[in-house]
Design an enzyme around this catalytic site. Structure first.
Site, PDB file in Angstrom:
ATOM      1  CG  ASN A 194      -6.052  -9.844  13.957  1.00 56.10           C
ATOM      2  OD1 ASN A 194      -5.228  -8.938  13.924  1.00 56.10           O
ATOM      3  ND2 ASN A 194      -7.282  -9.698  13.502  1.00 56.10           N
ATOM      4  CG  HIS A 244      -2.080  -0.991   1.051  1.00 59.16           C
ATOM      5  ND1 HIS A 244      -2.910  -1.358   2.087  1.00 59.16           N
ATOM      6  CD2 HIS A 244      -2.496  -1.710  -0.018  1.00 59.16           C
ATOM      7  CE1 HIS A 244      -3.797  -2.256   1.661  1.00 59.16           C
ATOM      8  NE2 HIS A 244      -3.552  -2.493   0.391  1.00 59.16           N
TER       9      HIS A 244
HETATM   10  P1  OAD Z   1      -7.668  -2.666  10.393  1.00 57.07           P
HETATM   11  O1  OAD Z   1      -7.771  -1.448  11.245  1.00 57.07           O
HETATM   12  O2  OAD Z   1      -8.762  -2.955   9.447  1.00 57.07           O
HETATM   13  O3  OAD Z   1      -7.505  -3.951  11.319  1.00 57.07           O
HETATM   14  C1  OAD Z   1      -6.572  -3.976  12.364  1.00 57.07           C
HETATM   15  C2  OAD Z   1      -6.574  -5.374  12.967  1.00 57.07           C
HETATM   16  O4  OAD Z   1      -5.540  -5.422  13.935  1.00 57.07           O
HETATM   17  C3  OAD Z   1      -7.879  -5.755  13.659  1.00 57.07           C
HETATM   18  O5  OAD Z   1      -8.299  -7.039  13.212  1.00 57.07           O
HETATM   19  C4  OAD Z   1      -7.507  -5.790  15.154  1.00 57.07           C
HETATM   20  O6  OAD Z   1      -8.185  -6.821  15.862  1.00 57.07           O
HETATM   21  C5  OAD Z   1      -6.024  -6.069  15.095  1.00 57.07           C
HETATM   22  N1  OAD Z   1      -5.259  -5.519  16.245  1.00 57.07           N
HETATM   23  C6  OAD Z   1      -5.439  -4.356  16.898  1.00 57.07           C
HETATM   24  N2  OAD Z   1      -4.526  -4.217  17.869  1.00 57.07           N
HETATM   25  C7  OAD Z   1      -3.739  -5.323  17.825  1.00 57.07           C
HETATM   26  C8  OAD Z   1      -2.606  -5.782  18.582  1.00 57.07           C
HETATM   27  N3  OAD Z   1      -2.087  -5.067  19.583  1.00 57.07           N
HETATM   28  N4  OAD Z   1      -2.057  -6.987  18.244  1.00 57.07           N
HETATM   29  C9  OAD Z   1      -2.578  -7.732  17.230  1.00 57.07           C
HETATM   30  N5  OAD Z   1      -3.634  -7.347  16.490  1.00 57.07           N
HETATM   31  C10 OAD Z   1      -4.206  -6.160  16.770  1.00 57.07           C
HETATM   32  O7  OAD Z   1      -6.253  -2.561   9.643  1.00 57.07           O
HETATM   33  P2  OAD Z   1      -5.737  -3.360   8.362  1.00 57.07           P
HETATM   34  O8  OAD Z   1      -6.295  -4.720   8.303  1.00 57.07           O
HETATM   35  O9  OAD Z   1      -4.271  -3.184   8.308  1.00 57.07           O
HETATM   36  O10 OAD Z   1      -5.557   0.618   3.318  1.00 57.07           O
HETATM   37  O11 OAD Z   1      -6.380  -2.485   7.199  1.00 57.07           O
HETATM   38  C11 OAD Z   1      -6.140  -2.844   5.875  1.00 57.07           C
HETATM   39  C12 OAD Z   1      -6.139  -1.620   4.989  1.00 57.07           C
HETATM   40  O12 OAD Z   1      -7.346  -0.882   5.198  1.00 57.07           O
HETATM   41  C13 OAD Z   1      -5.061  -0.599   5.311  1.00 57.07           C
HETATM   42  O13 OAD Z   1      -3.812  -0.904   4.715  1.00 57.07           O
HETATM   43  C14 OAD Z   1      -5.622   0.669   4.761  1.00 57.07           C
HETATM   44  C15 OAD Z   1      -7.039   0.530   5.287  1.00 57.07           C
HETATM   45  O14 OAD Z   1      -8.005   1.205   4.610  1.00 57.07           O
HETATM   46  C16 OAD Z   1      -5.578   1.745   2.582  1.00 57.07           C
HETATM   47  O15 OAD Z   1      -5.646   2.856   3.077  1.00 57.07           O
HETATM   48  C17 OAD Z   1      -5.501   1.514   1.110  1.00 57.07           C
END
Ligand code: OAD
Length: 230
Positions: free
Chosen positions: A198, A106
């Site tokens: 996760n 990204h």
């Molecule tokens: P999300 O905010 O959608 O998800 C974050 C995940 O991390 C969730 O499933 C939480 O349960 C988990 N989480 C939170 N704290 C944690 C911790 N301390 N240890 C382990 N897990 C934890 O973020 P992404 O999946 O990265 O894209 O989002 C994907 C994409 O959506 C991003 O790259 C961005 C966003 O829109 C763009 O902007 C193109």
């Protein structure tokens, strides 16, 4: 250990103080995706989009990698297999921890991109609308991040890696954004053992052969120790 592909998301950087997108109080509860993370939003209001990424750039430059980033760097440095990190994160915390093979699918806050001539360079801490491209001088600089509706970077290489992977791990990602959310299926078709680490089950949790729930800073070092013990 063979070939290990690790997909990381915002959850791995949460304990470094960088907010996730979809958790309570996350970035997408404070900003509309259409406004700050689409090419149309940038065309409508470049000042708003720059200020969103400027703030994240400053925050991310001040953040430190946590135990999960360090553990993944240790896994790669042990040279017991081929480790590639495919990250959805635009921060530089994997590199700061010492990981060398990192694909930023990204993009990255550290980069600027000319939307006219595709030239790339190191972003200044603050970008402003009309910021000139050093190559073509057009007022067409943007953050080198991938927005919704755009093709993520390195996809051919990533699909090759997934097909050849022996182990695929997804860490700290909600499984709501494609194509990353489908990587587990690509790796499974290639015969990989798949593991989700996760805080909460992701949207694609049932596609994984193994799951572990808790904080990345605690679970990732334990998983890496297990991998290195063989
Ligand atoms: P999300 O905010 O959608 O998800 C974050 C995940 O991390 C969730 O499933 C939480 O349960 C988990 N989480 C939170 N704290 C944690 C911790 N301390 N240890 C382990 N897990 C934890 O973020 P992404 O999946 O990265 O894209 O989002 C994907 C994409 O959506 C991003 O790259 C961005 C966003 O829109 C763009 O902007 C193109």
């Amino acid at each position: 250990m063979g070939r290990i592909v690790i997909l990381t998301g915002a959850g791995i950087s949460a304990e470094s103080g960088l907010g996730t997108f979809r958790d309570e109080g996350g970035l997408w509860s404070q900003h509309r995706i259409e406004d700050v993370a689409t090419p149309e939003g940038f065309a409508r209001n470049p000042a708003l989009v720059h200020s969103f990424y400027n703030a994240r750039r400053v925050q991310s430059a001040a953040a430190q990698p946590n135990a999960a980033h360090h553990a993944l760097a240790r896994l790669e440095a042990a040279n017991a297999g081929e480790v590639t990190i495919v990250t959805q994160n635009v921060d530089g915390l994997h590199e700061a921890a010492g990981s060398l093979r990192v694909l930023h699918m990204h993009g990255t806050l550290a980069g600027a991109l000319c939307s006219q001539c595709d030239h790339r360079w190191t972003a200044p801490p603050e970008m402003v609308p009309g910021h000139p491209c050093p190559a073509c001088a057009g007022p067409t600089a943007r953050p080198d991040v991938v927005w919704f509706g755009e093709m993520p970077y390195h996809m051919d290489e990533i699909w090759d890696l997934l097909r050849a992977a022996d182990v695929f791990a997804a860490i700290g990602t909600s499984g709501q954004v494609y194509p990353a959310a489908a990587f587990v299926q690509d790796a499974t078709r290639g015969g990989a053992h798949t593991i989700e680490i996760n805080l909460d089950p992701s949207a694609v949790v049932s596609d994984f052969s193994e799951t572990r729930f808790g904080k990345a800073s605690e679970l990732v070092p334990l998983w890496v120790d297990e991998m290195l013990r063989g």
